[in-house]
Scaffold this motif. Structure first.
Motif, short mmCIF file in Angstrom:
data_model
loop_
_atom_site.label_atom_id
_atom_site.label_comp_id
_atom_site.label_asym_id
_atom_site.label_seq_id
_atom_site.Cartn_x
_atom_site.Cartn_y
_atom_site.Cartn_z
N GLN A 229 57.07 -38.24 38.19
CA GLN A 229 55.77 -38.27 38.89
C GLN A 229 54.80 -39.23 38.24
O GLN A 229 53.89 -39.75 38.86
CB GLN A 229 55.13 -36.86 38.92
N LYS A 230 54.96 -39.39 36.91
CA LYS A 230 54.10 -40.34 36.18
C LYS A 230 54.89 -40.96 35.04
O LYS A 230 55.95 -40.44 34.67
CB LYS A 230 52.84 -39.64 35.66
N ASP A 231 54.36 -42.06 34.49
CA ASP A 231 55.01 -42.68 33.34
C ASP A 231 54.86 -41.75 32.14
O ASP A 231 53.77 -41.24 31.88
CB ASP A 231 54.34 -44.02 33.02
N GLN A 232 55.96 -41.49 31.43
CA GLN A 232 55.88 -40.65 30.24
C GLN A 232 56.44 -41.40 29.04
O GLN A 232 57.51 -41.99 29.11
CB GLN A 232 56.63 -39.33 30.44
N LYS B 63 58.11 -44.54 38.77
CA LYS B 63 57.56 -44.30 37.44
C LYS B 63 58.71 -44.29 36.42
O LYS B 63 59.89 -44.20 36.80
CB LYS B 63 56.81 -42.96 37.40
#
Ligand code: DP6
Length: 327
Positions: A53-56, A88
Motif C-alpha cells: 500500500q505504501k513504500d516501506q 509501491k
C-alpha cells in the motif's frame, strides 16, 4: 514482480566533492577521484508489488528518520518514472559494518538502492546510467557503482555528470585502514554542509586548484608513486576541512581521536612507517599504506587509547547484483 538484491561498496574520496553548482541535480562544483572500498558494504533488496500500500523501508532491522525515508522514496520515484511501474516497494537494507559508527554512508546506500530498484523494475541500465541515477540520490554514490580507482567527471549537465573507472582494483596494492574511535552519529548531514560550502571565504581559492589536483592524483596513481600520492592526499583533506571550518555555520568533524591519529601519522612516518591520512565528514580517520605495511599499521592502531574498531579496505569491486535476498 521480480525481487532484486544488490551489494554496493562505500568509497573514499582522494579529492572531495564539497559544494554543488546545482543542488537539485547534485552537480558538484568540482570533479573528484576516489577508491572503491572492499570491506564497507551495503546490501539492499527491493521488490515492487501491487500488494504494497505504501513504500516501506527497513535499514539494519529498524526504521529510518523521516528525512532519510523521503530521500529513499524520491529515489524509488525516479526508478518508477524510468520504468513506468506504479507499484509501491518494499526495501530492506543492511550494512556489514556496525551501525552508528558514522560509516553508514549514503554512497553505498544509494548505489545499492539504485541497482536493486532498477533491476527489480526490470531495467537493465549501463554503468554510466546507474552512476547518473545514483548521483541524484547521493552525489558520492555515483562513484560507488565502479570498481577500483574512480573519477567523477567535472561536467555541467545531469546526463554528463557520472563516474568512470580510471584504474582497476589490482592496479595498485594499497589499503585504506579505517580507525574508529567513537560510535556517535555525525550531527550535520553532508547535504546541509554542501549547500553552505560557498559561504567559506576560501571556497573560490579551493575550486581553482581542483582541476590540477585531480590531474596530479591520476598521474601519481598511474606511476604508483605512494609518497607523492600520500602528501597530496593529506593536503587535500586539510584544504577540504579548511572549508568546513570556515563556512557558515561552521562544521567541525574532528574528535580528539581523529586529531591524535592525524598527528601520529607524521610520527609514524618519521619512524619509517609510510602512512598518510584523509578524513571525510565524520570523525573516522582513513589511513593509507602500501599492502606490505598493513600489519604494522594495524598493530600500531591497536595500541591507541579508545580505539573501537579497525577496518582494512583494499581497492574493491563496484556495485553488483546478488542472489541472496534479504526477504
Ligand atoms: C566529504 O555524497 O554524502 O564525503 O550528495 O548530499 O549525499 P550528498 O553528499 P555526499 O557528500 C560526500 C562528501 C564527502 C566527500 C566525497 O565523498 O567526495
Amino acid at each position: 514482480m521480480k525481487k532484486a538484491t544488490a551489494i554496493a561498496p562505500s568509497n573514499i574520496a582522494f579529492t572531495k566533492y564539497w559544494g554543488r553548482k546545482d543542488n537539485i541535480l547534485r552537480l558538484p562544483t568540482n570533479g573528484s577521484i576516489s577508491m572503491t572500498l572492499s570491506d564497507l558494504l551495503t546490501t539492499t533488496t527491493v521488490e515492487f508489488s501491487p500488494d504494497y500500500q505504501k513504500d516501506q523501508v527497513t535499514i539494519n532491522g529498524g526504521g529510518i528518520e523521516e528525512g532519510e525515508a523521503k530521500r529513499v522514496i524520491k529515489h524509488l520515484d525516479r526508478v518508477r518514472n524510468l520504468s513506468g511501474i506504479n507499484f509501491k516497494a518494499k526495501v530492506v537494507s543492511k550494512n556489514n559494518f556496525p551501525a552508528g559508527t558514522g560509516l553508514a554512508s549514503s554512497a553505498s546506500g544509494f548505489a545499492a538502492l539504485t541497482l536493486a530498484a532498477t533491476a527489480a523494475a526490470g531495467l537493465n541500465l549501463s554503468e554510466k546510467d546507474l552512476s547518473i541515477l545514483a548521483r541524484q540520490g547521493s552525489g558520492s554514490a555515483c562513484r560507488s557503482i565502479l570498481s577500483g580507482f574512480v573519477e567523477w567527471l567535472d561536467r555541467n549537465t545531469s546526463q554528463t555528470s557520472y563516474a568512470v573507472q580510471i584504474f582497476p582494483p589490482d592496479w595498485w596494492d594499497i589499503a585504506d585502514v579505517v580507525a574508529i574511535f567513537t560510535e556517535e552519529k555525525k550531527d550535520v548531514s553532508s547535504n546541509v554542509g554542501h549547500k553552505a560550502a560557498q559561504t567559506s571565504p576560501f571556497f573560490k581559492t579551493r575550486i581553482v586548484r581542483m582541476k590540477e589536483k585531480n590531474r596530479k592524483f591520476k598521474e601519481f596513481i598511474k606511476e604508483r608513486n605512494f609518497d607523492k600520492f600520500g602528501q597530496l592526499l593529506e593536503q587535500e583533506a586539510l584544504e577540504f576541512h579548511a572549508i568546513t571550518l570556515t563556512q557558515t555555520p561552521y562544521l567541525i568533524y574532528w574528535t580528539p581521536g581523529t586529531l591524535t591519529t592525524m598527528k601520529l601519522t607524521r610520527v609514524w612516518r618519521n619512524e619509517g612507517l609510510e602512512v598518510y591520512f584523509t578524513v571525510d565528514t565524520g570523525q573516522n580517520i582513513h589511513l593509507f599504506v602500501e599492502g606490505k605495511n598493513i600489519k604494522k599499521l594495524v598493530s600500531e592502531l591497536k595500541k591507541l587509547d579508545g580505539i573501537k574498531n579497525i577496518i582494512v579496505n583494499t581497492p574493491g569491486e563496484g556495485t553488483r547484483l546478488s542472489g541472496n535476498h534479504l526477504f
